[in-house]
Design an enzyme around this catalytic site. Structure first.
Site, mmCIF file in Angstrom:
data_model
loop_
_atom_site.group_PDB
_atom_site.id
_atom_site.type_symbol
_atom_site.label_atom_id
_atom_site.label_comp_id
_atom_site.label_asym_id
_atom_site.label_seq_id
_atom_site.Cartn_x
_atom_site.Cartn_y
_atom_site.Cartn_z
ATOM 1 N N LYS A 13 66.511 77.871 64.127
ATOM 2 C CA LYS A 13 65.082 78.133 64.339
ATOM 3 C C LYS A 13 64.847 79.422 65.100
ATOM 4 O O LYS A 13 64.037 80.245 64.705
ATOM 5 C CB LYS A 13 64.503 76.987 65.178
ATOM 6 C CG LYS A 13 63.398 76.211 64.545
ATOM 7 C CD LYS A 13 62.821 75.165 65.512
ATOM 8 C CE LYS A 13 63.846 74.488 66.333
ATOM 9 N NZ LYS A 13 63.614 74.282 67.724
ATOM 10 N N ARG A 88 56.633 69.138 69.891
ATOM 11 C CA ARG A 88 57.843 68.345 69.699
ATOM 12 C C ARG A 88 57.537 66.861 69.658
ATOM 13 O O ARG A 88 58.462 66.064 69.468
ATOM 14 C CB ARG A 88 58.801 68.622 70.849
ATOM 15 C CG ARG A 88 60.022 69.457 70.477
ATOM 16 C CD ARG A 88 60.876 69.537 71.721
ATOM 17 N NE ARG A 88 62.209 70.020 71.501
ATOM 18 C CZ ARG A 88 62.573 71.297 71.526
ATOM 19 N NH1 ARG A 88 61.668 72.231 71.691
ATOM 20 N NH2 ARG A 88 63.836 71.628 71.375
ATOM 21 N N ARG A 127 78.285 77.069 69.460
ATOM 22 C CA ARG A 127 77.376 77.879 70.265
ATOM 23 C C ARG A 127 77.563 77.585 71.751
ATOM 24 O O ARG A 127 77.493 78.476 72.581
ATOM 25 C CB ARG A 127 75.918 77.586 69.853
ATOM 26 C CG ARG A 127 74.895 78.340 70.674
ATOM 27 C CD ARG A 127 73.477 78.094 70.190
ATOM 28 N NE ARG A 127 72.834 77.009 70.921
ATOM 29 C CZ ARG A 127 71.615 76.566 70.647
ATOM 30 N NH1 ARG A 127 70.912 77.065 69.658
ATOM 31 N NH2 ARG A 127 71.096 75.589 71.356
ATOM 32 N N ARG A 133 74.606 77.557 78.099
ATOM 33 C CA ARG A 133 73.470 76.668 78.368
ATOM 34 C C ARG A 133 73.969 75.313 78.855
ATOM 35 O O ARG A 133 74.836 74.712 78.241
ATOM 36 C CB ARG A 133 72.637 76.495 77.092
ATOM 37 C CG ARG A 133 71.491 77.470 77.005
ATOM 38 C CD ARG A 133 70.754 77.372 75.707
ATOM 39 N NE ARG A 133 70.216 76.040 75.428
ATOM 40 C CZ ARG A 133 69.357 75.803 74.450
ATOM 41 N NH1 ARG A 133 68.932 76.795 73.677
ATOM 42 N NH2 ARG A 133 68.922 74.600 74.243
ATOM 43 N N ARG A 144 70.156 65.335 72.280
ATOM 44 C CA ARG A 144 69.039 66.164 71.806
ATOM 45 C C ARG A 144 68.759 65.911 70.337
ATOM 46 O O ARG A 144 67.608 65.946 69.890
ATOM 47 C CB ARG A 144 69.327 67.651 72.075
ATOM 48 C CG ARG A 144 69.028 68.026 73.528
ATOM 49 C CD ARG A 144 69.718 69.315 73.955
ATOM 50 N NE ARG A 144 69.488 70.408 73.035
ATOM 51 C CZ ARG A 144 70.361 71.372 72.797
ATOM 52 N NH1 ARG A 144 71.531 71.381 73.398
ATOM 53 N NH2 ARG A 144 70.072 72.328 71.951
HETATM 54 P P1 ADP Z 1 66.839 73.891 70.782
HETATM 55 O O1 ADP Z 1 66.485 75.215 70.158
HETATM 56 O O2 ADP Z 1 68.296 73.719 70.964
HETATM 57 O O3 ADP Z 1 66.166 72.765 70.094
HETATM 58 P P2 ADP Z 1 65.054 74.632 72.943
HETATM 59 O O4 ADP Z 1 65.591 75.877 73.538
HETATM 60 O O5 ADP Z 1 63.882 74.731 72.044
HETATM 61 O O6 ADP Z 1 66.265 73.858 72.253
HETATM 62 O O7 ADP Z 1 64.680 73.609 74.114
HETATM 63 C C1 ADP Z 1 65.614 73.204 75.098
HETATM 64 C C2 ADP Z 1 65.075 72.019 75.913
HETATM 65 O O8 ADP Z 1 63.822 72.384 76.526
HETATM 66 C C3 ADP Z 1 64.762 70.770 75.094
HETATM 67 O O9 ADP Z 1 65.894 69.947 74.887
HETATM 68 C C4 ADP Z 1 63.705 70.109 75.992
HETATM 69 O O10 ADP Z 1 64.282 69.422 77.075
HETATM 70 C C5 ADP Z 1 62.922 71.273 76.558
HETATM 71 N N1 ADP Z 1 61.724 71.579 75.718
HETATM 72 C C6 ADP Z 1 61.507 72.700 74.976
HETATM 73 N N2 ADP Z 1 60.338 72.632 74.316
HETATM 74 C C7 ADP Z 1 59.803 71.415 74.615
HETATM 75 C C8 ADP Z 1 58.631 70.715 74.228
HETATM 76 N N3 ADP Z 1 57.751 71.250 73.364
HETATM 77 N N4 ADP Z 1 58.416 69.481 74.751
HETATM 78 C C9 ADP Z 1 59.275 68.938 75.611
HETATM 79 N N5 ADP Z 1 60.403 69.521 76.003
HETATM 80 C C10 ADP Z 1 60.685 70.748 75.531
#
Ligand code: ADP
Length: 186
Positions: A13, A88, A127, A133, A144
């Site tokens: 993404k 989300r 990754r 991270r 996740r």
């Molecule tokens: P990935 O790209 O691996 O899915 P992100 O970088 O988008 O992960 O997000 C990392 C973490 O940040 C998520 O696992 C969550 O805990 C938090 N997070 C990000 N965006 C949201 C959201 N819209 N609602 C709730 N938690 C979020």
């Protein structure tokens, strides 16, 4: 052009979001990046967020809705934006609809990137070795993924009902996938 990018962790993404933002000259709004910035700044939001993120759980909806509300009323998004990692959950999507209405904005499309689960876990573990991270360990990655299927994947139907959904196969060369997305948007 106002877009949402949906997809499970590891689907690419973030990579595609950057390419599409460059192409349309729109702002990339990644809630994961925003939250990591808050954590680095040791702000109150950052302190709250860290406890959830490190467990692979979602940060509470109200926190995210406040962040997005202020970002979408900023004048720098005039030319459009791409939401990456938000919404989300269904309550976040409903809250977003209210925010859009208040700002007289509308979405042009919701891009849903797809891939099978085993491919995703393999990519994320790879990754995790160099991302540094704290949530890229095998155990948290699995958590996740689970959170995605339970809480986020219902958004696919939500946006399908709103006639905004574009489903894109996320397996292939980066450039090939970018072209699939552009084709779906044009
Ligand atoms: P990935 O790209 O691996 O899915 P992100 O970088 O988008 O992960 O997000 C990392 C973490 O940040 C998520 O696992 C969550 O805990 C938090 N997070 C990000 N965006 C949201 C959201 N819209 N609602 C709730 N938690 C979020």
């Amino acid at each position: 052009m106002n877009l949402i990018f949906l997809g499970p962790p590891g689907v690419g993404k973030g990579t595609q979001a950057k390419l599409i933002c460059d192409y349309f000259d729109i702002i990339h709004l990644s809630t994961g990046d925003m939250l990591r910035t808050e954590i680095n700044n040791e702000s109150d939001i950052g302190k709250t967020a860290k406890s959830f993120i490190d467990q692979g759980a979602l940060v509470p909806d109200e926190v995210l809705l406040d962040i997005i509300d202020s970002r979408l009323s900023d004048s720098n998004i005039q030319n459009g934006y791409l939401l990456d990692g938000f919404p989300r959950t269904i309550p976040q999507a409903e809250g977003l609809n209210d925010i859009l209405k208040n700002n007289s904005q509308k979405l042009d499309a919701v891009v849903s990137l797809t891939a099978n689960e085993n491919e995703l876990i393999e990519r994320l573990i790879k990754r995790g070795r160099d991302s540094g991270r704290s949530d890229d360990t095998p155990e948290i990655i699995k958590q996740r993924q689970e959170v995605y299927w339970k809480q986020t994947s219902p958004l696919v139907n939500f946006y399908n009902d709103e006639k905004l959904l574009k489903e894109i196969d996320g397996i292939g060369e980066i450039n090939e996938i970018k072209n699939r997305i552009l084709e779906a948007l044009n």
